[in-house]
Structures are given as structure tokens and as C-alpha cells.
Design an enzyme around this catalytic site. Structure first.
Site, PDB file in Angstrom:
ATOM      1  N   SER A  88       7.339   5.421  12.931  1.00 44.21           N
ATOM      2  CA  SER A  88       6.000   5.085  13.413  1.00 44.21           C
ATOM      3  C   SER A  88       6.017   3.731  14.119  1.00 44.21           C
ATOM      4  CB  SER A  88       5.009   5.040  12.239  1.00 44.21           C
ATOM      5  OG  SER A  88       5.221   3.874  11.458  1.00 44.21           O
ATOM      6  N   SER A  90       4.200   1.044  13.309  1.00 46.77           N
ATOM      7  CA  SER A  90       3.559  -0.001  12.505  1.00 46.77           C
ATOM      8  C   SER A  90       4.287  -1.335  12.554  1.00 46.77           C
ATOM      9  CB  SER A  90       3.416   0.457  11.055  1.00 46.77           C
ATOM     10  OG  SER A  90       4.683   0.518  10.425  1.00 46.77           O
ATOM     11  N   LYS A 145       8.090  -2.623   6.016  1.00 46.53           N
ATOM     12  CA  LYS A 145       7.100  -3.632   6.389  1.00 46.53           C
ATOM     13  C   LYS A 145       7.738  -5.017   6.254  1.00 46.53           C
ATOM     14  CE  LYS A 145       3.845  -0.448   6.575  1.00 46.53           C
ATOM     15  NZ  LYS A 145       3.316   0.029   7.870  1.00 46.53           N
ATOM     16  N   SER A 246      -1.339  -0.571  11.116  1.00 51.24           N
ATOM     17  CA  SER A 246      -0.387  -0.549  10.013  1.00 51.24           C
ATOM     18  C   SER A 246      -1.106  -0.300   8.695  1.00 51.24           C
ATOM     19  CB  SER A 246       0.376  -1.882   9.944  1.00 51.24           C
ATOM     20  OG  SER A 246       1.203  -1.932   8.795  1.00 51.24           O
TER      21      SER A 246
END
Length: 298
Positions: A88, A90, A145, A246
């Protein structure tokens, strides 16, 4: 999927390892003993006939051949480096869809690949690290992350999209420095994005923000409507670099230390997926390779 593959890899390694050990220390010796008995009677036996008289079963031969390879893969993947694909956007602009990264598994301690129980403590996440972890609401899914809040920190995220961190034991909250705001080539569905430099701890990196999009604090967890988080001991507060696109700790809470998988350290290949909708080829087939992205993650 990653956890299932780890379990399969462990089972295959265990089974082939047992067969390898039995072949090396039991079955091969028994075959040699029988061969010696035959040679004592015939005095001489052609090598091709030896294999016919005392054949090695195909499943034993295959297990003995693949065990060293499987064992090496298990060791490297479980304790040294594991490849991951970025699914993705994010973490844009740091990581793009199609990036394949290497995750340093030993950075945050060595763990059993099946139960994820740590058996050797080596290091802890640092502020600014890009970490892979098992998603707390569904540990079967891996997330990636950036580490923003450490155990004991107080983290605040203001409406102007700035982070303020009060480290454990400190008396004031310090705003995370941002600079060099420029218009990004990356766009959201409604407006151009803006790229900024941000300094988290010793790590300087890029972030993306959508100047026209505002967070809804009522979606924050664990306290809806409150833009302040007190990070519990043994937990971490994670955020994506693409701040307005996100799903991170703002919305689902903290990451337990037990969920940490490793630290992302390098991009080993990066594919483009820009295939038009009317293409006869499947969308998962790459349209190009981004050679300029291969190397360390900045």
C-alpha cells in the site's frame, strides 16, 4: 500468510532433518552392513549393481538433498533477513507500492519463528525506525510503519499535522521539526500532496500530507476525540509517512513489543505497476523496474 509460510517451513525442515539424520546415522550404516555381507560372499560387486541391490528410497534421497537448503532458508528468514513486499501507499514517499524490502529480523531480538516468543534480547526500536510488526487487531497480517512514540512517551498530533512528543521523564512536549515544504509529484484523489522533511530522533525522512484533508479525532483510539496518546510500557506508537492516508496507531492503538517482526533496512528490488485497465496482461505483472530505488531506505 507469512505466519503460515513460517509454520510450513519449520515443519518441512523438521521432517527432512529427521530423515537426513536417520539416513546418515542409521539407514546408511545398515545398508553398508548388508553390502559388506554381500561382498564377503561374492568378493566383488559392480557399483551399478550395488545401487540395485541396496537402493536408496527416492523420498530419502530427495529429503537428504533439500534439507541443507531448507535449513539455511529457515535460519536466514527467521533470524537474519526476511523479504517483504510493500502492498500500500501508507509509507509514501519513503516506500512505494512495488518496493520489495529486506527486514532485519535480529534488530529487535531473536524469536521462535512459530510462537514468536523471544529467546534472545538484542535491541529495542529507536524513534524514527521503520518497523514491520504483526497488526494488533489481526496478528496474522504484517504491517509496516515508522516508530514515533516509545514506551512512556506522550504523543500529540495537532490539527496542523505536527507531532509533539514528551519523552518519558521529560516535563515538556517538543514539536518534531519539519522543513522544506514542497509540492509533491504524488497526488491524492482530490488535490496535490505536499512533501516535507521531518526529523524523528536521529532519523531525517520525508513525509506526505494532504493540506486539504483533516483528521477526524472521533476516530482516534483508544480515546475518541482526544489527540493525545500515552504510550504504555512495552508498547510503541506507529505512524505512516503518508500521514493522511495511513491506518496507524492513531486509529487502532499501540503495538506490543511482542508483535515486532524487525527493522526495514533496504530495498532489494522495486517494480512499477502502471498497466492500463484494457491491457490483456494481469495487473500483477510489473511494467518496469525502478533501479534508482534499490539500496538503503532513506
Amino acid at each position: 500468510m507469512a505466519n503460515t509460510f513460517s509454520l510450513i517451513l519449520v515443519i518441512v525442515t523438521l521432517v527432512t532433518g529427521i530423515i537426513w539424520a536417520l539416513e546418515k546415522f542409521v539407514w546408511a550404516k545398515k545398508r553398508q552392513q548388508k553390502l559388506d555381507e554381500i561382498l564377503a560372499q561374492t568378493k566383488e560387486l559392480d557399483p551399478s549393481l550395488q545401487r540395485q541391490v541396496l537402493p536408496q528410497p527416492w523420498w530419502v534421497e530427495n529429503s537428504v538433498s533439500i534439507f541443507p537448503v531448507i535449513a539455511l532458508v529457515l535460519i536466514v528468514r527467521s533470524f537474519i533477513f526476511e523479504p517483504f513486499q510493500i502492498p500500500s501507499g501508507s509509507m509514501k514517499p519513503t516506500l512505494l507500492i512495488g518496493d520489495f524490502i529486506l527486514v532485519e529480523k535480529f534488530a529487535y531480538g531473536l524469536k521462535d519463528p512459530v510462537t514468536h516468543t523471544q529467546f534472545l534480547a538484542i535491541g529495542k526500536p529507536k524513534r524514527g525506525d521503520i518497523a514491520v510488526f504483526r497488526y494488533p487487531p489481526d496478528p496474522s497480517v504484517d504491517y509496516i510503519k515508522r516508530v514515533v512514540g516509545l514506551p512512556g512517551d506522550i504523543v500529540r498530533y495537532s490539527p496542523d499535522k505536527r507531532i509533539c512528543i514528551q519523552p518519558k521523564g521529560a516535563t515538556e512536549c517538543k514539536i518534531v521539526p519539519q522543513s522544506n515544504r514542497v509540492r509533491s509529484d504524488l497526488k491524492s484523489n482530490v488535490a496535490p500532496m505536499e512533501q516535507l522533511d521531518e526529523q524523528l530522533g536521529q532519523v531525517k525522512h520525508h513525509i506526505l500530507i494532504n493540506p486539504w484533508r483533516m483528521d477526524n479525532p472521533m476516530n482516534y483510539k483508544p480515546r475518541p476525540g482526544v489527540n493525545e496518546w500515552v504510550v504504555p510500557e512495552g508498547h510503541y506508537f506507529m505512524m505512516g509517512d503518508n500521514r493522511d492516508n495511513s491506518a496507524d496507531s492513531r486509529y487502532w492503538g499501540f503495538v506490543p513489543e511482542a508483535n515486532l517482526v524487525g527493522k526495514a533496512v533496504a530495498i532489494w528490488v522495486s517494480f512499477e505497476f502502471n498497466r492500463s485497465p484494457d491491457s490483456v496482461l494481469p495487473s500483477w505483472i510489473p511494467t518496469g523496474v525502478r533501479l534508482n530505488r534499490i539500496g538503503q531506505i532513506h
